[in-house]
Structures are given as structure tokens and as C-alpha cells.
Write a protein that holds these residues in place. Structure first.
Motif, PDB file in Angstrom:
ATOM      1  N   ALA A  88       0.807  -1.218   0.000  1.00 56.44           N
ATOM      2  CA  ALA A  88       0.000   0.000   0.000  1.00 56.44           C
ATOM      3  C   ALA A  88       0.841   1.269   0.000  1.00 56.44           C
ATOM      4  O   ALA A  88       0.299   2.361  -0.185  1.00 56.44           O
ATOM      5  CB  ALA A  88      -0.930   0.004   1.215  1.00 56.44           C
ATOM      6  N   ASP A  89       2.137   1.150   0.207  1.00 60.04           N
ATOM      7  CA  ASP A  89       3.019   2.330   0.169  1.00 60.04           C
ATOM      8  C   ASP A  89       3.870   2.349  -1.098  1.00 60.04           C
ATOM      9  O   ASP A  89       4.940   2.958  -1.128  1.00 60.04           O
ATOM     10  CB  ASP A  89       3.911   2.387   1.410  1.00 60.04           C
ATOM     11  CG  ASP A  89       4.706   1.113   1.647  1.00 60.04           C
ATOM     12  OD1 ASP A  89       4.492   0.124   0.897  1.00 60.04           O
ATOM     13  OD2 ASP A  89       5.534   1.095   2.572  1.00 60.04           O
ATOM     14  N   VAL A  90       3.377   1.689  -2.155  1.00 64.76           N
ATOM     15  CA  VAL A  90       4.086   1.623  -3.435  1.00 64.76           C
ATOM     16  C   VAL A  90       3.182   2.136  -4.551  1.00 64.76           C
ATOM     17  O   VAL A  90       1.992   1.795  -4.604  1.00 64.76           O
ATOM     18  CB  VAL A  90       4.524   0.178  -3.753  1.00 64.76           C
ATOM     19  CG1 VAL A  90       5.048   0.057  -5.176  1.00 64.76           C
ATOM     20  CG2 VAL A  90       5.591  -0.279  -2.767  1.00 64.76           C
ATOM     21  N   ALA A  91       3.731   2.958  -5.432  1.00 65.42           N
ATOM     22  CA  ALA A  91       3.027   3.404  -6.639  1.00 65.42           C
ATOM     23  C   ALA A  91       3.743   2.810  -7.838  1.00 65.42           C
ATOM     24  O   ALA A  91       4.890   3.158  -8.131  1.00 65.42           O
ATOM     25  CB  ALA A  91       3.007   4.932  -6.725  1.00 65.42           C
ATOM     26  N   MET A  92       3.076   1.908  -8.557  1.00 64.80           N
ATOM     27  CA  MET A  92       3.692   1.233  -9.697  1.00 64.80           C
ATOM     28  C   MET A  92       3.782   2.153 -10.900  1.00 64.80           C
ATOM     29  O   MET A  92       2.957   3.048 -11.089  1.00 64.80           O
ATOM     30  CB  MET A  92       2.878  -0.001 -10.079  1.00 64.80           C
ATOM     31  CG  MET A  92       2.836  -1.077  -9.035  1.00 64.80           C
ATOM     32  SD  MET A  92       2.066  -2.584  -9.704  1.00 64.80           S
ATOM     33  CE  MET A  92       0.365  -2.027  -9.925  1.00 64.80           C
ATOM     34  N   ALA A  93       4.778   1.905 -11.732  1.00 67.88           N
ATOM     35  CA  ALA A  93       4.839   2.556 -13.038  1.00 67.88           C
ATOM     36  C   ALA A  93       3.652   2.078 -13.869  1.00 67.88           C
ATOM     37  O   ALA A  93       3.151   0.962 -13.671  1.00 67.88           O
ATOM     38  CB  ALA A  93       6.155   2.222 -13.738  1.00 67.88           C
ATOM     39  N   CYS A 114       9.187 -10.243  -9.745  1.00 69.72           N
ATOM     40  CA  CYS A 114       9.224  -9.161  -8.769  1.00 69.72           C
ATOM     41  C   CYS A 114       9.856  -7.921  -9.388  1.00 69.72           C
ATOM     42  O   CYS A 114      10.766  -8.019 -10.225  1.00 69.72           O
ATOM     43  CB  CYS A 114      10.024  -9.559  -7.535  1.00 69.72           C
ATOM     44  SG  CYS A 114       9.326 -10.954  -6.624  1.00 69.72           S
ATOM     45  N   GLY A 115       9.389  -6.754  -8.967  1.00 70.97           N
ATOM     46  CA  GLY A 115       9.880  -5.506  -9.515  1.00 70.97           C
ATOM     47  C   GLY A 115      10.964  -4.865  -8.677  1.00 70.97           C
ATOM     48  O   GLY A 115      11.223  -5.259  -7.537  1.00 70.97           O
ATOM     49  N   ILE A 116      11.618  -3.870  -9.259  1.00 73.40           N
ATOM     50  CA  ILE A 116      12.690  -3.113  -8.596  1.00 73.40           C
ATOM     51  C   ILE A 116      12.215  -1.679  -8.394  1.00 73.40           C
ATOM     52  O   ILE A 116      11.706  -1.042  -9.322  1.00 73.40           O
ATOM     53  CB  ILE A 116      13.971  -3.143  -9.441  1.00 73.40           C
ATOM     54  CG1 ILE A 116      14.525  -4.576  -9.482  1.00 73.40           C
ATOM     55  CG2 ILE A 116      15.027  -2.179  -8.878  1.00 73.40           C
ATOM     56  CD1 ILE A 116      15.763  -4.739 -10.346  1.00 73.40           C
ATOM     57  N   GLU A 117      12.371  -1.194  -7.178  1.00 74.40           N
ATOM     58  CA  GLU A 117      11.899   0.144  -6.831  1.00 74.40           C
ATOM     59  C   GLU A 117      12.898   1.209  -7.258  1.00 74.40           C
ATOM     60  O   GLU A 117      14.111   1.016  -7.162  1.00 74.40           O
ATOM     61  CB  GLU A 117      11.657   0.225  -5.321  1.00 74.40           C
ATOM     62  CG  GLU A 117      10.579  -0.748  -4.844  1.00 74.40           C
ATOM     63  CD  GLU A 117      10.610  -0.959  -3.350  1.00 74.40           C
ATOM     64  OE1 GLU A 117      11.354  -0.221  -2.662  1.00 74.40           O
ATOM     65  OE2 GLU A 117       9.895  -1.850  -2.865  1.00 74.40           O
ATOM     66  N   ASP A 118      12.374   2.337  -7.717  1.00 76.46           N
ATOM     67  CA  ASP A 118      13.214   3.473  -8.068  1.00 76.46           C
ATOM     68  C   ASP A 118      13.910   4.017  -6.822  1.00 76.46           C
ATOM     69  O   ASP A 118      13.412   3.855  -5.702  1.00 76.46           O
ATOM     70  CB  ASP A 118      12.371   4.584  -8.706  1.00 76.46           C
ATOM     71  CG  ASP A 118      11.763   4.173 -10.034  1.00 76.46           C
ATOM     72  OD1 ASP A 118      12.250   3.184 -10.619  1.00 76.46           O
ATOM     73  OD2 ASP A 118      10.801   4.827 -10.478  1.00 76.46           O
ATOM     74  N   PRO A 119      15.048   4.703  -6.976  1.00 82.93           N
ATOM     75  CA  PRO A 119      15.761   5.217  -5.804  1.00 82.93           C
ATOM     76  C   PRO A 119      15.075   6.394  -5.121  1.00 82.93           C
ATOM     77  O   PRO A 119      15.327   6.661  -3.945  1.00 82.93           O
ATOM     78  CB  PRO A 119      17.126   5.624  -6.369  1.00 82.93           C
ATOM     79  CG  PRO A 119      16.900   5.829  -7.829  1.00 82.93           C
ATOM     80  CD  PRO A 119      15.828   4.864  -8.220  1.00 82.93           C
ATOM     81  N   VAL A 196       9.771  -4.160 -14.326  1.00 87.48           N
ATOM     82  CA  VAL A 196       8.643  -3.854 -13.437  1.00 87.48           C
ATOM     83  C   VAL A 196       9.149  -2.858 -12.394  1.00 87.48           C
ATOM     84  O   VAL A 196       9.997  -3.188 -11.577  1.00 87.48           O
ATOM     85  CB  VAL A 196       8.110  -5.131 -12.757  1.00 87.48           C
ATOM     86  CG1 VAL A 196       6.959  -4.803 -11.819  1.00 87.48           C
ATOM     87  CG2 VAL A 196       7.680  -6.139 -13.808  1.00 87.48           C
ATOM     88  N   ARG A 197       8.624  -1.633 -12.459  1.00 89.82           N
ATOM     89  CA  ARG A 197       9.168  -0.557 -11.618  1.00 89.82           C
ATOM     90  C   ARG A 197       8.065   0.113 -10.797  1.00 89.82           C
ATOM     91  O   ARG A 197       6.874   0.007 -11.106  1.00 89.82           O
ATOM     92  CB  ARG A 197       9.843   0.504 -12.493  1.00 89.82           C
ATOM     93  CG  ARG A 197      11.021   0.005 -13.316  1.00 89.82           C
ATOM     94  CD  ARG A 197      11.608   1.121 -14.156  1.00 89.82           C
ATOM     95  NE  ARG A 197      10.610   1.677 -15.076  1.00 89.82           N
ATOM     96  CZ  ARG A 197       9.975   2.836 -14.910  1.00 89.82           C
ATOM     97  NH1 ARG A 197      10.236   3.580 -13.850  1.00 89.82           N
ATOM     98  NH2 ARG A 197       9.095   3.254 -15.801  1.00 89.82           N
ATOM     99  N   GLY A 198       8.505   0.827  -9.772  1.00 86.69           N
ATOM    100  CA  GLY A 198       7.585   1.600  -8.942  1.00 86.69           C
ATOM    101  C   GLY A 198       8.367   2.417  -7.935  1.00 86.69           C
ATOM    102  O   GLY A 198       9.596   2.301  -7.830  1.00 86.69           O
ATOM    103  N   ARG A 199       7.663   3.274  -7.211  1.00 87.30           N
ATOM    104  CA  ARG A 199       8.288   4.088  -6.171  1.00 87.30           C
ATOM    105  C   ARG A 199       7.662   3.750  -4.828  1.00 87.30           C
ATOM    106  O   ARG A 199       6.454   3.514  -4.725  1.00 87.30           O
ATOM    107  CB  ARG A 199       8.116   5.579  -6.482  1.00 87.30           C
ATOM    108  CG  ARG A 199       8.891   6.014  -7.716  1.00 87.30           C
ATOM    109  CD  ARG A 199       8.630   7.469  -8.060  1.00 87.30           C
ATOM    110  NE  ARG A 199       9.146   8.364  -7.021  1.00 87.30           N
ATOM    111  CZ  ARG A 199       9.015   9.685  -7.056  1.00 87.30           C
ATOM    112  NH1 ARG A 199       8.370  10.264  -8.070  1.00 87.30           N
ATOM    113  NH2 ARG A 199       9.516  10.429  -6.098  1.00 87.30           N
TER     114      ARG A 199
END
Length: 339
Positions: A88-93, A114-119, A196-199
């Protein structure tokens, strides 16, 4: 290719601040066949109201049982051929779901993606959040490929694979992803990919971050003692040595006081060794944030290394004296547990 239904399951506990952003990112996905379910883990904030205001179906649990149980409830309450877990604390691309589905369709041997989160942190842009975002991004990106460590913040799993591997262990509230990754990767490929990315809205205060890392390190000990290996793709031998060197540098600072100034080479050398163990990460911090942030980054990561080593030490002691602690992951090793 076909367009299988994807069940996007969002376990949530007191994430009202980020939940609206998370759900909007799901609504903005380019993939057309999505059902969304929020499983509220007995939040005490406005999380349920936030989700309902977005027009999303919500299951509100009667008590707090952890992310693993919430994900299991979500699986049982959805019907998609592919399960996509999103914290719930992730915003996907916008293309995250589409990319994950494309990989699963193109590679039958891959059971989960599984995705990798942006820095960059999602909401709380504090110095600690910037440290955590950059550190977590680098550790994840450096392990891209087939791994044994599940990253459930953005993770697509074939439903048949979930049914074969079994549910998340509801008894584990902080290390359920390590346990599940070990179980899944014994049967199927587990892929970590930057496609697969997100913040992520990372921890933005130092003490809660250190507390979390301490307990995660402590709780990994029974699993690794049974598996006799670390998880692949996140924890490396060089990082383990770096943590040990940082922890050893702390008591070594008394050597110059007791034995003379020449002994200062020992704590300085141990500190330098801890930095050298993950030199590309520090280079990335310097390149993205500059010299001033690098100094802060080095100091915080030194504390993180010491904290992780302390967690491992306490976990090892607990493993030696506590039979229930040694049996924490017995369900992962049913044959050995029976013996």
C-alpha cells in the motif's frame, strides 16, 4: 497472446497517506484486465475510507495478522489467473502489470516476477528516506535476474504456482517474504527485473528503520540455519563481511586509547573495509546526490551494518537457547521437521 485476468491485491495497515497514490497508480495501468482488492489488516487510520473513496473493493479484517495473512485472504477472495501483490506504500509505473504479464507469458518456467523500486522515495522526502530508497534500489538492482528472495512490494505470481507452493506463513509477520521466496524458488524460477518498476514510501525516520532491520536480521537466522545458505539476489558475501567489519570497528576504537595511537589503523582499516565491501553503492550515492549526501549516506549505512550484525548475533544466541525459535520455519521443511 491472451489477456489473462490479473488480481491486484493490496495488503494495507495504516497506510492512509500513501494508499490513494497506490490505488491511483493501479487505475492508471496500461494492462486492461485487472481486478483490484484492498485487504485492510485492521488499520486504525482512514485506510478503509480512502480505499472506498477510490471505488475499490475492500475486505476489512477483524484483527491484525500481518501482510502474509492479508495476502492469503486476498488470493482466496479473487479469481485472476495471475496474482499481483502490491504494498500500500508503493506506486507502480503505468506499465508494471503489463510487463510482468509479458514475462510470465513469454517464459513458462518463471513462476513469479518481482519488480525493482526506483531510488527516489514516493512521499516522505527526508534524508533517511533518500538513503533507504537509494540503498534498497542498489541492492535490488545488483541482484537482477533469478533470485531466491521474494520482493512482495511488487510481485506477480501465477495462481497455479501459489496453489502449488501454498499460502504465506501467517505466523511470520516480518520475514514471510524470505520464507516464501525460499519455498517458491525450489520449484520455479523467481525473477527480479527492472522491467517492473515503482516508487516506495520508504522509512523516513532512522530509529524505526534500524529497529526493523534489527528484527529482520534476527528472524532470518532459523531459516538460514535450516537452509544452510543465504537468499540469492539481495544478501551477498561481501555485504555480510562489510557488516561484520563495521561492527568490529566499534570496539576497535578503544585500541588507540589502550595501546597507543598507531593502533588507530585498526578501526580505520575496518571502517574502510566495510565501505569497500559495497563500493558501487557509495559511488551511486555520490553520482546521484553529491558529496554532502554521500557523507550522510556513509554514516547511516555504517549504523545499518552495525544494527544488522547485532540482529544476527542476537538471533544466533536465541537460536542456540530457544527450541521454539529454532522451529520457527519448520513448515518450510516438513520432511526434516517430521524427522
Amino acid at each position: 497472446m491472451s489477456t489473462p485476468l490479473v488480481s491486484v491485491i493490496v495488503p494495507s495497515y495504516n497506510y492512509a497517506d500513501s494508499l490513494a497514490v497506490c490505488l491511483q497508480a493501479i487505475a492508471d495501468q496500461t494492462y486492461p484486465a485487472i481486478e483490484v482488492l484492498v485487504v485492510d489488516d485492521r488499520s486504525t487510520d482512514d485506510s478503509v475510507a480512502v480505499a472506498e473513496a477510490q471505488g475499490v473493493r475492500v475486505i476489512a479484517l477483524a484483527d491484525n495478522g500481518g501482510c502474509g495473512r492479508a495476502r492469503n485472504v486476498g488470493v482466496a477472495s479473487t479469481s485472476g489467473e495471475i496474482l499481483f501483490f502490491v504494498d500500500a506504500d508503493v506506486a507502480m509505473a503505468p506499465d508494471a502489470v503489463a510487463e510482468a504479464v509479458a514475462i510470465l507469458q513469454a517464459e513458462p518456467g518463471v513462476g513469479a516476477v518481482c519488480g525493482i523500486e526506483d531510488p527516489e522515495p514516493l512521499l516522505h522526502d527526508t534524508a533517511v528516506a533518500r538513503y533507504r530508497g537509494l540503498q534498497y534500489h542498489h541492492w535490488s538492482a545488483s541482484g537482477e535476474g533469478n533470485v531466491t528472495f521474494l520482493f512482495p512490494a511488487m510481485c506477480a505470481i501465477r495462481r497455479r504456482v501459489y496453489q502449488e507452493v501454498g499460502p504465506f506463513n501467517p505466523a511470520l509477520k516480518q520475514t514471510e517474504e524470505v520464507d516464501y521466496g525460499y519455498r517458491l524458488s525450489r520449484r520455479h524460477q523467481l525473477r527480479l527485473t527492472s522491467r517492473v518498476r515503482g516508487r516506495h514510501d520508504h522509512d523516513h525516520q532512522l530509529v524505526p528503520l534500524l529497529r526493523k532491520l534489527f528484527h529482520r536480521a534476527r528472524l532470518r537466522i532459523p531459516l538460514y540455519a535450516r537452509a544452510r545458505r543465504f537468499a540469492t539476489g539481495f544478501e551477498t558475501a561481501s555485504r555480510a563481511w562489510g557488516s561484520l567489519a563495521a561492527a568490529a570497528a566499534v570496539p576497535a576504537v578503544v585500541l588507540p586509547v589502550l595501546l597507543g595511537p598507531l593502533w588507530s589503523v585498526v578501526p580505520v582499516g575496518l571502517f574502510a573495509a566495510s565501505v569497500a565491501a559495497d563500493r558501487p553503492m557509495y559511488a551511486l550515492a555520490h553520482r546521484l546526490r553529491g558529496v554532502r549526501f554521500l557523507a550522510f549516506f556513509v554514516a547511516v549505512h555504517f549504523l545499518v551494518n552495525v544494527t544488522i550484525t547485532a540482529g544476527v548475533a542476537v538471533g544466533t544466541l536465541q537460536w542456540l537457547v530457544s527450541r521454539p525459535f529454532r522451529q520457527l520455519y519448520d513448515s518450510t521443511f516438513p520432511a526434516e521437521a517430521t524427522v
